[in-house]
Scaffold this motif. Sequence first.
Motif, PDB file in Angstrom:
ATOM      1  N   GLU A   1      -1.582   4.640 -14.896  1.00  0.00           N
ATOM      2  CA  GLU A   1      -1.293   4.304 -16.293  1.00  0.00           C
ATOM      3  C   GLU A   1      -0.134   3.312 -16.400  1.00  0.00           C
ATOM      4  O   GLU A   1       0.076   2.687 -17.426  1.00  0.00           O
ATOM      5  CB  GLU A   1      -0.976   5.568 -17.099  1.00  0.00           C
ATOM      6  CG  GLU A   1      -2.149   6.534 -17.234  1.00  0.00           C
ATOM      7  CD  GLU A   1      -2.168   7.576 -16.123  1.00  0.00           C
ATOM      8  OE1 GLU A   1      -1.477   7.354 -15.097  1.00  0.00           O
ATOM      9  OE2 GLU A   1      -2.852   8.600 -16.267  1.00  0.00           O
TER      10      GLU A   1
ATOM     11  N   ARG B   1       0.489   0.310 -16.016  1.00  0.00           N
ATOM     12  CA  ARG B   1      -0.269  -0.920 -15.853  1.00  0.00           C
ATOM     13  C   ARG B   1       0.604  -2.110 -15.480  1.00  0.00           C
ATOM     14  O   ARG B   1       0.194  -3.004 -14.746  1.00  0.00           O
ATOM     15  CB  ARG B   1      -1.038  -1.245 -17.139  1.00  0.00           C
ATOM     16  CG  ARG B   1      -2.036  -0.173 -17.565  1.00  0.00           C
ATOM     17  CD  ARG B   1      -3.198  -0.093 -16.610  1.00  0.00           C
ATOM     18  NE  ARG B   1      -4.197   0.874 -17.063  1.00  0.00           N
ATOM     19  CZ  ARG B   1      -5.242   1.237 -16.347  1.00  0.00           C
ATOM     20  NH1 ARG B   1      -5.429   0.727 -15.137  1.00  0.00           N
ATOM     21  NH2 ARG B   1      -6.114   2.107 -16.816  1.00  0.00           N
TER      22      ARG B   1
ATOM     23  N   VAL C   1       0.236   9.998 -19.770  1.00  0.00           N
ATOM     24  CA  VAL C   1      -0.535  10.041 -18.529  1.00  0.00           C
ATOM     25  C   VAL C   1      -1.747  10.948 -18.699  1.00  0.00           C
ATOM     26  O   VAL C   1      -1.785  11.809 -19.577  1.00  0.00           O
ATOM     27  CB  VAL C   1       0.322  10.532 -17.343  1.00  0.00           C
ATOM     28  CG1 VAL C   1       1.453   9.582 -17.055  1.00  0.00           C
ATOM     29  CG2 VAL C   1       0.842  11.936 -17.590  1.00  0.00           C
ATOM     30  N   LYS C   2      -2.691  10.725 -17.832  1.00  0.00           N
ATOM     31  CA  LYS C   2      -3.906  11.553 -17.798  1.00  0.00           C
ATOM     32  C   LYS C   2      -3.972  12.162 -16.410  1.00  0.00           C
ATOM     33  O   LYS C   2      -4.332  11.482 -15.447  1.00  0.00           O
ATOM     34  CB  LYS C   2      -5.132  10.703 -18.099  1.00  0.00           C
ATOM     35  CG  LYS C   2      -5.053   9.977 -19.440  1.00  0.00           C
ATOM     36  CD  LYS C   2      -6.171   8.958 -19.587  1.00  0.00           C
ATOM     37  CE  LYS C   2      -6.022   8.167 -20.862  1.00  0.00           C
ATOM     38  NZ  LYS C   2      -4.850   7.252 -20.828  1.00  0.00           N
TER      39      LYS C   2
END
Length: 997
Positions: A471, A473, A493-494
């Motif tokens: 995430e 990036r 976040v995942k």
Amino acid sequence: MEEMFHKKSEAVRRLVEAAEEAHLKHEFDADLQYEYFNAVLINERDKDGNFLELGKEFILAPNDHFNNLPVNISLSDVQVPTNMYNKDPAIVNGVYWSESLNKVFVDNFDRDPSLIWQYFGSAKGFFRQYPGIKWEPDENGVIAFDCRNRKWYIQAATSPKDVVILVDVSGSMKGLRLTIAKQTVSSILDTLGDDDFFNIIAYNEELHYVEPCLNGTLVQADRTNKEHFREHLDKLFAKGIGMLDIALNEAFNILSDFNHTGQGSVCSQAIMLITDGAVDTYDTIFAKYNWPDRKVRIFTYLIGREAAFADNLKWMACANKGFFTQISTLADVQENVMEYLHVLSRPKVIDQEHDVVWTEAYIDSTLPQAQKLADDQGLVLMTTVAMPVFSKQNETRSKGILLGVVGTDVPVKELLKTIPKYKLGIHGYAFAITNNGYILTHPELRPLYEEGKKRRKPNYSSVDLSEVEWEDRDDVLRNAMVNRKTGKFSMEVKKTVDKGKRVLVMTNDYYYTDIKGTPFSLGVALSRGHGKYFFRGNVTIEEGLHDLEHPDVSLADEWSYCNTDLHPEHRHLSQLEAIKLYLKGKEPLLQCDKELIQEVLFDAVVSAPIEAYWTSLALNKSENSDKGVEVAFLGTRTGLSRINLFVGAEQLTNQDFLKAGDKENIFNADHFPLWYRRAAEQIPGSFVYSIPFSTGIVNKSNVVTASTSIQLLDERKSPVVAAVGIQMKLEFFQRKFWTASRQCASLDGKCSISCDDETVNCYLIDNNGFILVSEDYTQTGDFFGEVEGAVMNKLLTMGSFKRITLYDYQAMCRANKDSSDSASGLLDPYHAFLAAVKWIMTELVLFLVEFNLCSWWHSDMTATAQKLKQTLEPCDTEYPAFVSERTIKETSGNIACEDCSKSFVIQQIPSSNLFMVVVDSSCLCESVTPITMAPIEIRYIESLKCERLKAQKIRRRPESCHGFHPEENARECGGAPSLQAKMVLVVFPLLLMLFSR
């Protein structure tokens, strides 16, 4: 943590001092006779029962600190590679003076019992290891391990380097010569590491970049890039005339241009020339680019037996502070390639700079028996701290003689022990990266993959932080850590859990700083809502001890409540046993975390009454008459667990649950149990139900786990202090559901519609869309979208569920590859070594008869059988995960299909993560494609592949550089080897190997 790193470095520094002092006192004796413990021969006897020469009796005993391998903690022993003569005078002398390291090995181990393997890798090729252990040859009878090829040796011995490899592919290089040249290139690549940069150019009348995309530049020598180039080496073929002047001009220009960009090593520079001859010395080119400073070293490798062009090639090397060698056979390759490392080490030796180096994380597979044990118990990631050992004799100072490298291994899990997991919260974790941005440790690092047995991923040691914290990036977090900054960074976040099939969306706060004395940076991730607030309580030691000693209590053994590594007598203790001894005052030498232990005592006391409740449930047979509920459990934020079995241990349906083999569901160094983490993300008082996913392709679970979190409300501060749950039989759970589904609130108790009706299908799904209950039992565990694609698609459109796209940059994908018996297999060092037998036999025949059989065995016209082989290769994948919208309690809808309308109702089951879905079964809606969670490989178009190869993320080059020294004596720059002597050294061990079978 810094103290731990410092202790390891000091242990290595003591070894360096002892080694250099011992060598300084030693005078070389060409006739020295010395019986040492050869690690391969120890305890071996001949047919008469006598010990073999160099194979005296060597006491070995299993030691749990060394993975229960049989070792000798009083002595070290010596390994010599199979292709080297173990009584060579240089080796015998080195083994003799390095014997004094034994007492330092033992002393280091006494000072720091957490140390594991300590060793000295000699520049002559032998390897002294402590504790002593027996080495076993592989299935081919070969021990190919050469310490000088290991990253810890190369990093400690040399400074970072930029290298251009020039390979002659003119017509004279056909056949075996080209095969040897390719193997030479491959061996050079083995000596390059993550701090080095390289490119490979083949030349005849024209220049041919092995990777055309990288025309005119250099690329980082990480594992992925090196393997990419190795694959392209197979495409080289010989023809035409060799125009070396064009190649040299190109190489010098690349090095100059790349150096001016500020990229690369900005330290040592070298050109490696691999050819079967040079018709000129090309002094005008060297005068233009390299003289008088001679900052670019030239290493020349003459391929073949002819010595006609040896003088030119040697002059080129000597005039440019390099080294010349002649390589006649495949067996010569590795030893000759190694020579350049000692040349590059000269400036560092003259400077007497004992730089401490730390390697990236790797999995040790040096010993075959250790490898087998690792396959059974799980491979251990480790890093190595190493330092070079120099000759301090005044008369050899200008020659810069490297004696070798000393080092010790440090398991990565030791780093994690220094992080107080209980302070990080439920989803918190610590991680560390190298100066190149690669992961040293991170909970999401997956170095292994399954295919029959656990195997290492080929690029596991160069996984970039951006590939797990994807995430980020813009690489804000990554770049700050690479640049050794201290600060804080936040992002949404995942995080995937449960084998990547479920996802938790949260906001993480990252705190980061550098680790002094190392190239590493440390990061800590704290999830908002967890880990910020703590609940503290006080109880007496007597109360706490009483409840800790209950047989159903256990603690996280991977957490560091007490340091059991400091003293050998404590190593066998579990953390719970250590705490009990510490509190009773029976082990005053134990060092423990008083704050954590106080919290554990509190948790033990306040959770004790639940045992009585569980006992009453077990006695009340009406509650569990068919033994559907099998186990109840509780975990607290201090790593304390309580487990109560309602059935006999042998009757448990899931035998692995809550045991060490089921890492996901116990407290460990990386994370809290899965049932704890998922419960913490539910609304307080709500239960989370799930079925465990198997590792197999087909998931058919037969148990259901239910858990909920326990929170202490204090205004807005409500830390989760514990989680509690049960595991039950799936059949029991499903039966309860079907019974409940038939109960209606109407006056007559009759349902207007029932799951028994043939016109409807009923499902019970969880908040991630997985089926727990279905009328078709085989659908249990399947994703709902695969069974009812039209309904799932509608739920996504309506917002009842949302799709989250996830990425896996550590995936393995199946690929078809051509497999043949061509010479490309020789690039594997094992195959190369055995192929040398074949070549030697040819050479022996040539000695007797003047007929070139070699042309039969290595003809370019030879046909090779091609077959398609399916392999698993690293790849990037994209896949979806699904999460329900909590605010939607009930909804219904209609789906227009081809010739019918499909209706459905979905309703959230109160106080749970479950939904009941009732679907009209009369309308099939077959035209709608099922929704799957199958990963899709991300395929990059050729232009994008090229950009990815060229792309260089921010990295921090090592602070130390010793690329040049004005006092260096470069007169020793190689020479044509004695072919007869080489033949004896190579033939003897190989023939011995052949005839001993």
